[in-house]
Scaffold this active site. Structure first.
Site, PDB file in Angstrom:
ATOM      1  N   SER A   1     -10.342  74.213  31.973  1.00  0.00           N
ATOM      2  CA  SER A   1     -10.570  75.393  31.135  1.00  0.00           C
ATOM      3  C   SER A   1     -11.063  76.542  32.000  1.00  0.00           C
ATOM      4  O   SER A   1     -11.656  76.320  33.069  1.00  0.00           O
ATOM      5  CB  SER A   1     -11.627  75.083  30.054  1.00  0.00           C
ATOM      6  OG  SER A   1     -12.050  76.267  29.391  1.00  0.00           O
TER       7      SER A   1
ATOM      8  N   TYR B   1     -19.537  71.599  27.432  1.00  0.00           N
ATOM      9  CA  TYR B   1     -18.107  71.866  27.582  1.00  0.00           C
ATOM     10  C   TYR B   1     -17.790  72.346  28.996  1.00  0.00           C
ATOM     11  O   TYR B   1     -16.870  71.839  29.656  1.00  0.00           O
ATOM     12  CB  TYR B   1     -17.658  72.896  26.554  1.00  0.00           C
ATOM     13  CG  TYR B   1     -16.179  73.171  26.557  1.00  0.00           C
ATOM     14  CD1 TYR B   1     -15.308  72.370  25.827  1.00  0.00           C
ATOM     15  CD2 TYR B   1     -15.645  74.221  27.297  1.00  0.00           C
ATOM     16  CE1 TYR B   1     -13.929  72.620  25.837  1.00  0.00           C
ATOM     17  CE2 TYR B   1     -14.276  74.468  27.318  1.00  0.00           C
ATOM     18  CZ  TYR B   1     -13.432  73.674  26.589  1.00  0.00           C
ATOM     19  OH  TYR B   1     -12.071  73.913  26.601  1.00  0.00           O
TER      20      TYR B   1
END
Length: 256
Positions: free
Chosen positions: A139, A152
Site C-alpha cells: 500500500s 495497517y
C-alpha cells in the site's frame, strides 16, 4: 519463470481490484480461481467469466487452512498455478495507545501472515511446475503513513520486506515475487470508508481524497489490474523483489 500465464489464483477476487484483475487475466487467456470471503459477489464474478475459465472458492484468509484449501481447488480444476495475486487487506484504526492488541493482531494476521502463508504454498506449487510469479499487495501507506493507521501501515510495510526476501530466496527456482502499492482506488472498500464519517458527505470526502493526488482523481481498479497482469507476464521477466507504486503521484509530492 514459466513462459505463459495459464492459471491464476486471486485472493480477494470478489470485487474491486481483485475482480478487475480476474477479468483482465481471463481476457488475456488465463484461467482464474477467485478466493474470497464474499461468496455471493465471488460466485457472480466467476459466473460472468464462465465455468471453463473461472471458479470461486470461499476463503477466509485469516484461517491458514482455508488458504491451503483454495490452492487445492485451483490445482484440482486447472492442474497448476503459475500466478498468485495476494490481494488482501483490512484496516483497524487507532493511535497506538488506543488500538487494542486484538485489532493489531487481526490486522497483521490478514494483511501480512495470510500473504506469508500464501507465498509459502505458492513457492511449493511453483517449484513443482517450473516457476511462476507472486504479486503481493502492499500500500501507499507502507511508504508514508497517516494518523491512526499504525497497524495497517506496519503490516503493509512488512509485506514489502516479505516480497523482497521471497524474491531473492527463490529466484533460482524460476519464481519472481513483486508487490504493488496502490494509492486511493475507487473500490467498494473506499466507498464504505467514506460513509463511516457521519459528519461528512461521502462524495465530498472522495473529492477531497482525489485532490491529494497530483492527477486529481482516484485510481480505477482496472488500472491496478493492468499493472498486475503486466508484472505477471513474461514482458516483466527482469522485475523481481520490487514494489510498484500505483498512486497517482501522491508519493512524489512533498507539499500539496
Amino acid at each position: 519463470m514459466v513462459p505463459q500465464i495459464s492459471s491464476v489464483l486471486i485472493f480477494g477476487g470478489a470485487r474491486g481490484i481483485g475482480a478487475a484483475t480476474a477479468r483482465a487475466f481471463t481476457d488475456s487467456g488465463a484461467r482464474v480461481t477467485i478466493a474470497d470471503l464474499l461468496a455471493e459477489e465471488g460466485e457472480a464474478v466467476a459466473a460472468e467469466l464462465g465455468s471453463d475459465r473461472a471458479q470461486f472458492v470461499r476463503c477466509d484468509v485469516a484461517e491458514p487452512q482455508q488458504i491451503s484449501a483454495a490452492y487445492d481447488r485451483a490445482v484440482e480444476k486447472f492442474d497448476a498455478i503459475n500466478v498468485v495475486f495476494n490481494n488482501v487487506g483490512i484496516a483497524r484504526y487507532g493511535t497506538v495507545d488506543e488500538l487494542s492488541l486484538d485489532d493489531w493482531d487481526f490486522t497483521l494476521r490478514v494483511n501480512l501472515t495470510a500473504q506469508f502463508v500464501s507465498c509459502k504454498r505458492a513457492v511449493q506449487e511453483m517449484k513443482r511446475t517450473g516457476g511462476g510469479v507472486i504479486v503481493n499487495t502492499a500500500s501507499i501507506l507502507g511508504h508514508a503513513s497517516q494518523k491512526t493507521t499504525a497497524a495497517y501501515a506496519a503490516s503493509k510495510a512488512a509485506v514489502m520486506g516479505l516480497t523482497r526476501t521471497v524474491a531473492i530466496d527463490h529466484a533460482g527456482d524460476g519464481i519472481r515475487c513483486v508487490s504493488i502499492s496502490p494509492g486511493t482506488i475507487d473500490t467498494p472498500l473506499v466507498q464504505i470508508a467514506a460513509r463511516t464519517f457521519k459528519d461528512r458527505k461521502p462524495e465530498d470526502l472522495e473529492r477531497e481524497w482525489a485532490a491529494h493526488h497530483p492527477l486529481n482523481r482516484l485510481g480505477k481498479p482496472e488500472e491496478v489490474a493492468a499493472a498486475v497482469v503486466f508484472l505477471a507476464s513474461p514482458q516483466a521477466g527482469f522485475i523481481t523483489g520490487s514494489d510498484l507504486l500505483i498512486d497517482g503521484g501522491i508519493r512524489s509530492e512533498l507539499y500539496a
